[in-house]
Write a protein that holds these residues in place. Structure first.
Motif, PDB file in Angstrom:
ATOM      1  N   ILE A 175      13.992   1.812   8.526  1.00 36.89           N
ATOM      2  CA  ILE A 175      13.796   3.049   9.169  1.00 36.89           C
ATOM      3  C   ILE A 175      12.200   3.658   9.271  1.00 36.89           C
ATOM      4  O   ILE A 175      11.855   3.610   8.175  1.00 36.89           O
ATOM      5  N   ARG A 176      11.996   4.043  10.372  1.00 36.58           N
ATOM      6  CA  ARG A 176      10.691   4.653  10.581  1.00 36.58           C
ATOM      7  C   ARG A 176      10.791   5.810  11.578  1.00 36.58           C
ATOM      8  O   ARG A 176      10.894   5.369  12.968  1.00 36.58           O
ATOM      9  N   VAL A 177      11.006   6.962  11.455  1.00 37.54           N
ATOM     10  CA  VAL A 177      11.086   7.957  12.358  1.00 37.54           C
ATOM     11  C   VAL A 177      10.149   9.001  12.426  1.00 37.54           C
ATOM     12  O   VAL A 177      10.476   9.852  11.349  1.00 37.54           O
ATOM     13  N   PRO A 178       9.250   9.270  13.301  1.00 36.86           N
ATOM     14  CA  PRO A 178       8.146  10.219  13.273  1.00 36.86           C
ATOM     15  C   PRO A 178       9.061  11.666  14.049  1.00 36.86           C
ATOM     16  O   PRO A 178       9.782  11.375  15.026  1.00 36.86           O
ATOM     17  N   ALA A 179       8.581  12.600  13.500  1.00 39.61           N
ATOM     18  CA  ALA A 179       8.819  13.908  14.201  1.00 39.61           C
ATOM     19  C   ALA A 179       7.811  15.147  14.165  1.00 39.61           C
ATOM     20  O   ALA A 179       7.362  15.285  13.223  1.00 39.61           O
ATOM     21  N   LEU A 196       8.743  25.232  11.264  1.00 33.97           N
ATOM     22  CA  LEU A 196       8.529  24.029  12.186  1.00 33.97           C
ATOM     23  C   LEU A 196       8.830  22.707  11.414  1.00 33.97           C
ATOM     24  O   LEU A 196       9.510  21.696  12.203  1.00 33.97           O
ATOM     25  N   ALA A 197       8.389  22.303  10.266  1.00 39.29           N
ATOM     26  CA  ALA A 197       8.554  21.058   9.338  1.00 39.29           C
ATOM     27  C   ALA A 197      10.176  21.062   9.145  1.00 39.29           C
ATOM     28  O   ALA A 197      10.532  19.876   9.292  1.00 39.29           O
ATOM     29  N   MET A 198      10.705  22.173   8.972  1.00 34.99           N
ATOM     30  CA  MET A 198      12.158  21.940   8.666  1.00 34.99           C
ATOM     31  C   MET A 198      12.984  21.324  10.098  1.00 34.99           C
ATOM     32  O   MET A 198      13.908  20.463  10.090  1.00 34.99           O
ATOM     33  N   GLU A 199      12.425  21.863  11.196  1.00 36.11           N
ATOM     34  CA  GLU A 199      13.056  21.601  12.551  1.00 36.11           C
ATOM     35  C   GLU A 199      12.685  20.175  12.630  1.00 36.11           C
ATOM     36  O   GLU A 199      13.529  19.249  13.167  1.00 36.11           O
ATOM     37  N   ALA A 200      11.520  19.830  12.391  1.00 39.34           N
ATOM     38  CA  ALA A 200      11.244  18.242  12.510  1.00 39.34           C
ATOM     39  C   ALA A 200      12.167  17.437  11.576  1.00 39.34           C
ATOM     40  O   ALA A 200      12.502  16.335  12.151  1.00 39.34           O
ATOM     41  N   ALA A 204      14.402  14.063  12.544  1.00 38.87           N
ATOM     42  CA  ALA A 204      13.917  12.808  12.076  1.00 38.87           C
ATOM     43  C   ALA A 204      15.358  12.350  11.529  1.00 38.87           C
ATOM     44  O   ALA A 204      15.581  11.195  11.412  1.00 38.87           O
ATOM     45  N   LEU A 205      15.976  13.143  10.537  1.00 36.62           N
ATOM     46  CA  LEU A 205      17.388  12.578  10.021  1.00 36.62           C
ATOM     47  C   LEU A 205      18.364  12.332  11.232  1.00 36.62           C
ATOM     48  O   LEU A 205      19.064  11.279  10.802  1.00 36.62           O
ATOM     49  N   ARG A 206      18.419  13.034  12.005  1.00 39.11           N
ATOM     50  CA  ARG A 206      19.413  12.832  13.157  1.00 39.11           C
ATOM     51  C   ARG A 206      19.017  11.473  13.527  1.00 39.11           C
ATOM     52  O   ARG A 206      19.735  10.431  13.916  1.00 39.11           O
ATOM     53  N   GLU A 207      17.553  11.106  14.159  1.00 38.65           N
ATOM     54  CA  GLU A 207      17.406   9.804  14.591  1.00 38.65           C
ATOM     55  C   GLU A 207      17.347   8.609  13.727  1.00 38.65           C
ATOM     56  O   GLU A 207      17.644   7.404  13.935  1.00 38.65           O
ATOM     57  N   ALA A 208      17.322   9.123  12.398  1.00 38.47           N
ATOM     58  CA  ALA A 208      17.361   7.737  11.475  1.00 38.47           C
ATOM     59  C   ALA A 208      18.593   7.462  11.166  1.00 38.47           C
ATOM     60  O   ALA A 208      18.729   6.222  10.502  1.00 38.47           O
ATOM     61  N   HIS A 209      19.663   8.034  11.293  1.00 39.61           N
ATOM     62  CA  HIS A 209      21.131   7.572  10.946  1.00 39.61           C
ATOM     63  C   HIS A 209      21.143   7.245   9.491  1.00 39.61           C
ATOM     64  O   HIS A 209      21.987   6.185   9.304  1.00 39.61           O
ATOM     65  N   ALA A 210      20.493   7.662   8.737  1.00 36.92           N
ATOM     66  CA  ALA A 210      20.410   7.390   7.244  1.00 36.92           C
ATOM     67  C   ALA A 210      21.760   7.535   6.656  1.00 36.92           C
ATOM     68  O   ALA A 210      22.166   6.549   5.820  1.00 36.92           O
ATOM     69  N   ALA A 229      17.733   0.025  16.920  1.00 38.72           N
ATOM     70  CA  ALA A 229      16.631  -0.626  17.407  1.00 38.72           C
ATOM     71  C   ALA A 229      15.573   0.131  17.313  1.00 38.72           C
ATOM     72  O   ALA A 229      14.160   0.035  17.370  1.00 38.72           O
ATOM     73  N   GLY A 230      15.705   1.518  17.912  1.00 38.83           N
ATOM     74  CA  GLY A 230      14.479   2.477  17.787  1.00 38.83           C
ATOM     75  C   GLY A 230      14.162   2.885  16.555  1.00 38.83           C
ATOM     76  O   GLY A 230      13.050   3.322  16.220  1.00 38.83           O
ATOM     77  N   ASN A 231      14.882   2.476  15.471  1.00 41.21           N
ATOM     78  CA  ASN A 231      14.502   2.921  13.911  1.00 41.21           C
ATOM     79  C   ASN A 231      13.913   1.687  13.042  1.00 41.21           C
ATOM     80  O   ASN A 231      13.751   1.846  11.884  1.00 41.21           O
ATOM     81  N   THR A 232      13.737   0.378  14.094  1.00 36.82           N
ATOM     82  CA  THR A 232      13.313  -0.787  13.133  1.00 36.82           C
ATOM     83  C   THR A 232      11.808  -0.903  13.650  1.00 36.82           C
ATOM     84  O   THR A 232      11.190  -2.083  13.346  1.00 36.82           O
ATOM     85  N   GLU A 233      10.835  -0.007  14.221  1.00 41.53           N
ATOM     86  CA  GLU A 233       9.639  -0.360  14.415  1.00 41.53           C
ATOM     87  C   GLU A 233       8.883  -0.815  13.274  1.00 41.53           C
ATOM     88  O   GLU A 233       8.917  -0.197  12.229  1.00 41.53           O
ATOM     89  N   MET A 234       8.013  -1.971  13.581  1.00 40.30           N
ATOM     90  CA  MET A 234       7.376  -2.656  12.481  1.00 40.30           C
ATOM     91  C   MET A 234       5.843  -2.026  12.442  1.00 40.30           C
ATOM     92  O   MET A 234       5.075  -2.723  12.111  1.00 40.30           O
ATOM     93  N   LYS A 235       5.483  -1.115  13.359  1.00 40.13           N
ATOM     94  CA  LYS A 235       3.954  -1.130  13.347  1.00 40.13           C
ATOM     95  C   LYS A 235       3.389  -0.583  12.128  1.00 40.13           C
ATOM     96  O   LYS A 235       4.059   0.087  11.384  1.00 40.13           O
TER      97      LYS A 235
END
Length: 239
Positions: A175-179, A196-200, A204-210, A229-235
């Motif tokens: 899991i790697r999700v920036p916001a 703004l940090a709370m919104e971000a 991020a938690l929505r996109e992470a599907h933790a 697939a969008g959360n497995t970025e290996m950069k």
């Protein structure tokens, strides 16, 4: 008369023999225990999930207040609120200090080039955790200023940027999700940096599907996250 006496003697002898036979049978029955009846009780198949939510890592240089950090961590904890968990023990939450130490060791083992999501996977192995999750607060600042023009309005410039990292063992998923958020507009409390940090973080938690790492609690009802697939970025990047 003799016949009567003989008959009486014979009757007594028969009764004595019968009593002896009954006693012998009872003694035999006592010496031979009845066959035991074995019953098998199937053990309960429920197994607790282990979740490690690691305390926030602050890289803002002091811009993020303690109150803001506490709010962000409360939001992380709310993501895994499970009613009746204290009674049913569906999920066990790993001690924060233990989890943080496991992550530090995993990051240290990577050397100068650190990949936090891979460190989360290594920490999950150390902790025997089904989910490891943490956030890095990378930027959080705000400037409030007044216009020198005739209107005298108050303005705000604010920004917040964070990344949620983790590892989902159920789906073997990094899991790697920036916001991030940025505002430069008329002042309003909703535009302050920590808001703004709370919104971000919500994004991020929505996109992470933790939550998919533990919900639903039954293993045979756990489809892979749609956007995995969008959360497995290996950069790789510096933490």
């Amino acid at each position: 008369m003799k016949k009567s006496v003989c008959a009486a003697v014979a009757l007594v002898w028969l009764l004595a023999c019968g009593t002896a036979a009954s006693a012998a049978a009872a003694e035999t029955a006592t010496e031979q225990p009845s066959e035991a009846i074995h019953t098998t009780v199937e053990p309960t198949q429920r197994q607790s999930k282990r979740v490690a939510v690691i305390p926030l890592i602050d890289r803002t240089g002091g811009w993020l207040s303690k109150r803001g950090a506490a709010r962000l961590m409360d939001r992380m904890d709310q993501e895994f609120h499970i009613p009746l968990n204290e009674t049913m023990h569906w999920v066990e939450f790993v001690n924060e200090d233990e989890a943080a130490e496991a992550l530090r060791e995993a990051l240290s083992a990577q050397g100068r080039k650190q990949t936090p999501e891979l460190a989360a996977r290594d920490a999950a192995k150390t902790l025997d955790a089904d989910l490891v999750l943490f956030m890095v607060m990378e930027r959080c600042y705000q400037h409030i200023f007044h216009s020198f023009w005739w209107d005298g309005e108050t303005y705000i410039e604010s920004a917040a940027a964070l990344t949620v990292y983790g590892y989902d063992r159920r789906h073997d998923r990094l899991i790697r999700v920036p916001a991030s958020r940025f505002e430069r507009t008329d002042y309003h409390p909703a535009y302050e940096a920590e808001e703004l940090a709370m919104e971000a973080l919500d994004e991020a938690l929505r996109e992470a599907h933790a939550k998919d790492a533990i919900f639903p609690l039954a293993e045979n009802e756990a489809p892979a996250p749609k956007s995995a697939a969008g959360n497995t970025e290996m950069k790789k990047g510096e933490l």
